[in-house]
Design a protein around this motif. Structure first.
Motif, mmCIF file in Angstrom:
data_model
loop_
_atom_site.group_PDB
_atom_site.id
_atom_site.type_symbol
_atom_site.label_atom_id
_atom_site.label_comp_id
_atom_site.label_asym_id
_atom_site.label_seq_id
_atom_site.Cartn_x
_atom_site.Cartn_y
_atom_site.Cartn_z
ATOM 1 N N ARG A 78 3.333 -1.993 2.426
ATOM 2 C CA ARG A 78 2.486 -2.695 3.383
ATOM 3 C C ARG A 78 1.840 -1.654 4.286
ATOM 4 N N HIS A 79 0.559 -1.836 4.562
ATOM 5 C CA HIS A 79 -0.148 -0.897 5.426
ATOM 6 C C HIS A 79 -1.027 -1.686 6.381
ATOM 7 N N PHE A 80 -1.026 -1.234 7.658
ATOM 8 C CA PHE A 80 -1.803 -1.903 8.687
ATOM 9 C C PHE A 80 -2.721 -0.881 9.335
ATOM 10 N N LEU A 81 -3.995 -1.237 9.425
ATOM 11 C CA LEU A 81 -5.021 -0.335 9.918
ATOM 12 C C LEU A 81 -5.794 -1.034 11.031
ATOM 13 N N GLN A 82 -5.795 -0.456 12.233
ATOM 14 C CA GLN A 82 -6.489 -1.060 13.360
ATOM 15 C C GLN A 82 -7.974 -0.758 13.252
ATOM 16 N N LEU A 83 -8.796 -1.822 13.226
ATOM 17 C CA LEU A 83 -10.242 -1.674 13.089
ATOM 18 C C LEU A 83 -10.957 -1.698 14.433
ATOM 19 N N GLY A 84 -10.261 -2.102 15.465
ATOM 20 C CA GLY A 84 -10.844 -2.192 16.796
ATOM 21 C C GLY A 84 -9.788 -2.683 17.757
ATOM 22 N N THR A 119 -0.649 -0.984 13.345
ATOM 23 C CA THR A 119 -0.746 0.276 12.608
ATOM 24 C C THR A 119 0.576 0.521 11.883
ATOM 25 N N GLY A 120 0.528 1.431 10.911
ATOM 26 C CA GLY A 120 1.752 1.887 10.267
ATOM 27 C C GLY A 120 1.946 1.391 8.853
ATOM 28 N N TRP A 121 3.015 1.896 8.242
ATOM 29 C CA TRP A 121 3.397 1.574 6.874
ATOM 30 C C TRP A 121 4.786 0.950 6.862
ATOM 31 N N ARG A 122 5.036 0.147 5.843
ATOM 32 C CA ARG A 122 6.402 -0.213 5.483
ATOM 33 C C ARG A 122 6.521 -0.115 3.973
ATOM 34 N N LEU A 123 7.328 0.837 3.506
ATOM 35 C CA LEU A 123 7.557 1.048 2.084
ATOM 36 C C LEU A 123 9.020 0.730 1.785
ATOM 37 N N ALA A 124 9.267 0.086 0.668
ATOM 38 C CA ALA A 124 10.642 -0.252 0.288
ATOM 39 C C ALA A 124 10.776 -0.203 -1.225
ATOM 40 N N MET A 125 11.948 0.237 -1.669
ATOM 41 C CA MET A 125 12.245 0.243 -3.104
ATOM 42 C C MET A 125 13.733 -0.006 -3.284
ATOM 43 N N GLY A 126 14.067 -0.865 -4.258
ATOM 44 C CA GLY A 126 15.457 -1.179 -4.515
ATOM 45 C C GLY A 126 15.760 -1.212 -5.998
#
Length: 680
Positions: A509-515, A480-487
């Motif tokens: 990047r985004h992660f979504l738990q489906l089960g 789960t969760g996000w990772r956002l980055a900008m440079g």
């Protein structure tokens, strides 16, 4: 019939009459009893326990009338026969809630659903234990809402011939306890009156539950502790209200002595210097005690990562109001030596070595030395980091590095010095600002690359700002969760650079738990680099490349995008995009598999030579060509992967197919990558 396990006492189990549950399922239900038989041999007591467990298994499977009898026949081996009368399978024909007035059926339905039950007509298998558990959870919910006399009991009527049950959840709500008044008695400090009044307002006219008393007591102690009274005591008395169920709370406060810190004593620090620990404390000698400051001191010390245990205790020190603050720490290991072998689809065999001291000379500063070699190059870096620059919340780092790497179309040698400041903005957000100076030497450059850019040896000086936001639950295999980055980076002669450019990068990047075992990962990454003052083109070594184990996996390393038409070697571009959709699934404790789709590009997507055009003679041409093709000519990769999960990250193999290979450019129809670490 279950066979005798090797090396155990001689006996055999025989099950008769079982149709609904298999012999294997019954054997699983009596695992503990089989272990007793293995140790002690057959006995009536063990057989009786096993028969009871078999009946329980049938009740869980919807057979409430199941009966099990047993007989033991002596011999070699002895035979224990279980004769089973399964009885009818019973399903719940109807389930009703009776007696709930203040709590709706919709609020209670989730407690039934957790056990496979629904309100109204249905066909769920009858299980008395599940009904009892749902009733208990409903009662706990009522208690949490202030219904202190609530009762929930399942009443069941079973039609044995029809195999059907009608269930009534009989609910006695009783009156709801409400807090109608909160009064403070004893010694109420003048400067505590306002926060206590606010606390009373928060609790008044809310449902009474036991945890409200605990919360009220804790908050009052906090108010007094923040005002120098760490030894305050609080007693809470319930007073009946005017209406049934209503009550008031009388809070009796005894503040105890006002306390100041007489001295700070530090123990347990064999390596860490006293002055470092004192610099992290928010309580100093002569100050009044403050509970918030003690909590902040604990957090400051523990968050350094230097200590496995931290305790801050007050001890008497002569005068009534004087207390000694004793700081007890247990130091965590601060030195680490590591060896990291690995493999990459392009670099092939690689080996990393490193040494880290996170508590250099007991100062809390960090020293790192890392090196690595692979078939394609080598690297070395020394870095010094001060996590608390001049006692502030800024982190300063000074890495010095050298690296040589053979890229597909050139060989790069770089010596780099960087000075960086960073700050943790929150648990998830970090910002940094860095000045970097480097010397770059490019050799073995593809012949066609000189038409694109003539800079091969140059000194670079740049200023770079970057921000990240990371809420992933795991670095190696997030679910789960996000990772956002900008440079944003700029190189300019005013900074001491021989070349000029502006470079922008961003990724999400985004992660979504489906089960329980499945995760959907999404990635988008992009970058843009444009010439600065006095610069016509961007050196090949500063450009973006695409394709490989961490981008579009249907291409080998850097092979997506513009090429030297003579040698077929990649030349990179001034912009890129990568998009990925990946379904990951655990295949056991140590294995995982994935299905993915990658898409990406490089802009401009063809070199000047490929187009039959002369070299660029003005930076405006470069900018126009880059923007024109920024979102064009995406190439795809469709594939699957297998990962073996290691402590340092998953070892993985990916197979990706290029569904539409460009034969004119010599694109391969597929690529295989073997590496360590997920693609994103």
């Amino acid at each position: 019939m279950l066979p005798l396990l090797p090396g155990v006492r001689s006996y055999r189990l025989d099950f008769q009459g079982n149709e609904r549950l298999s012999t294997w399922q019954l054997g699983e239900a009596i695992q503990e009893e089989r272990a007793d038989l293995d140790r002690q041999g057959p006995s009536a007591a063990i057989a009786d326990d096993a028969a009871f467990q078999i009946e329980l298994a049938y009740r869980r499977a919807g057979h409430p009338f199941a009966e099990v009898h047993y007989a033991i026949e002596a011999g070699q081996p002895a035979v224990i026969t279980f004769r089973i009368n399964e009885g009818p399978l019973v399903r719940i024909r109807d389930l009703r809630l009776v007696g709930n007035r203040d709590v709706t059926a919709e609020e209670l339905a989730p407690f039934l659903k957790a056990h496979g039950l629904t309100i109204g007509p249905g066909t769920a298998i009858f299980e008395q234990a599940g009904l009892e558990a749902a009733a208990s959870e409903m009662r706990d919910f009522y208690l949490g809402e202030g219904f202190r006399q609530a009762r929930v009991r399942p009443h069941v009527e079973i039609d044995r011939g029809a195999g059907a049950a009608v269930v009534e959840m009989a609910i006695e709500e009783g009156s709801r306890a409400m807090i109608r008044e909160v009064r403070f008695a004893g010694e109420v400090l003048p400067d505590a009156a306002a926060p206590l009044a606010q606390l009373a307002a928060e609790i008044t006219d809310t449902a009474y539950v036991v945890r409200k008393r605990l919360l009220l007591r804790s908050r009052v102690l906090q108010v007094y502790g923040e005002r120098g009274y760490p030894e305050a005591s609080v007693a809470i008395e319930e007073v009946a209200g005017a209406e049934p169920g209503d009550l008031g709370l009388v809070v009796q406060i005894t503040p105890g002595p006002w306390v100041r810190i007489s001295e700070v004593v530090i123990t347990g620090n064999d390596k860490t210097r006293d002055d470092f620990i004192r610099s992290r404390l928010q309580l100093q000698p002569g100050q009044a005690f403050d509970l918030a400051a003690r909590r902040g001191s604990f957090h400051e010390l523990y968050s350094t990562g230097l200590f496995s245990e931290v305790a801050l205790d007050l001890e008497p020190d002569g005068a009534r109001e004087a207390r000694r603050l004793t700081v007890r720490v247990t130091e965590a290991p601060s030195r680490e030596l590591f060896v990291e072998p690995g493999w990459g689809s392009y670099e092939l065999a690689r080996l990393g070595l490193g040494y880290t001291d996170r508590n250099l000379q007991g100062s809390g500063r960090v020293f790192q030395a890392e090196g690595g070699v692979s078939v394609k190059g080598e690297r070395l870096q020394l870095a010094f980091t001060d996590p608390w620059l001049l006692g502030s919340d800024l982190t300063a780092s000074l890495p010095v590095s050298y690296r040589r790497r053979e890229e597909p179309s050139f060989t790069r040698r770089e010596a780099i010095v960087t000075a960086q400041l960073s700050r943790q903005l929150s648990d998830a957000a970090t910002a940094s600002l860095a000045y970097a100076g480097s010397t770059t030497r490019i050799t073995d450059l593809a012949a066609g690359a000189t038409l694109e850019a003539s800079d091969t040896d140059y000194n670079l000086a740049s200023l770079r700002a970057q921000g990240t936001f990371d809420t992933r639950d795991d670095l190696f295999f997030p679910t789960t969760g996000w990772r956002l980055a900008m440079g944003l980076e700029t190189a300019d002669p005013l900074l001491g650079s021989q070349i000029g450019f502006v470079r922008w990068t961003a990724s999400a990047r985004h992660f979504l738990q489906l089960g329980p075992q499945s995760v959907l990962g999404l990635r988008y990454a992009t970058g843009l680099i444009l010439p600065g003052r006095g610069q016509v083109t961007i050196p090949v070594s500063e450009r973006f490349f695409n394709g490989g184990e961490g981008s579009v996996r249907s291409f080998e390393e850097s092979q997506l995008g513009p090429r030297d038409p003579a040698a077929g070697e990649p030349l990179g571009g001034n912009a890129y995009n990568v998009l990925t959709l990946e379904l990951r699934r655990r295949l056991g404790e140590s294995w995982a598999g994935s299905l993915f789709v990658d898409a990406g590009n490089i802009s401009p997507n063809r070199s000047r030579a490929e187009r039959g055009l002369p070299p660029y003679n003005d930076s405006s041409q470069v900018v126009a060509a880059t923007w024109d093709e920024y979102l064009r000519d995406f190439r795809a990769g469709i594939g699957m992967g297998l990962q073996y999960l290691l402590p340092v990250g998953p070892a993985r193999v990916d197979l990706a197919v290029n569904p539409w290979p460009d034969e004119d450019r010599g694109e391969e129809p597929y690529a295989v990558h073997l590496s360590v670490g997920m693609a994103f």
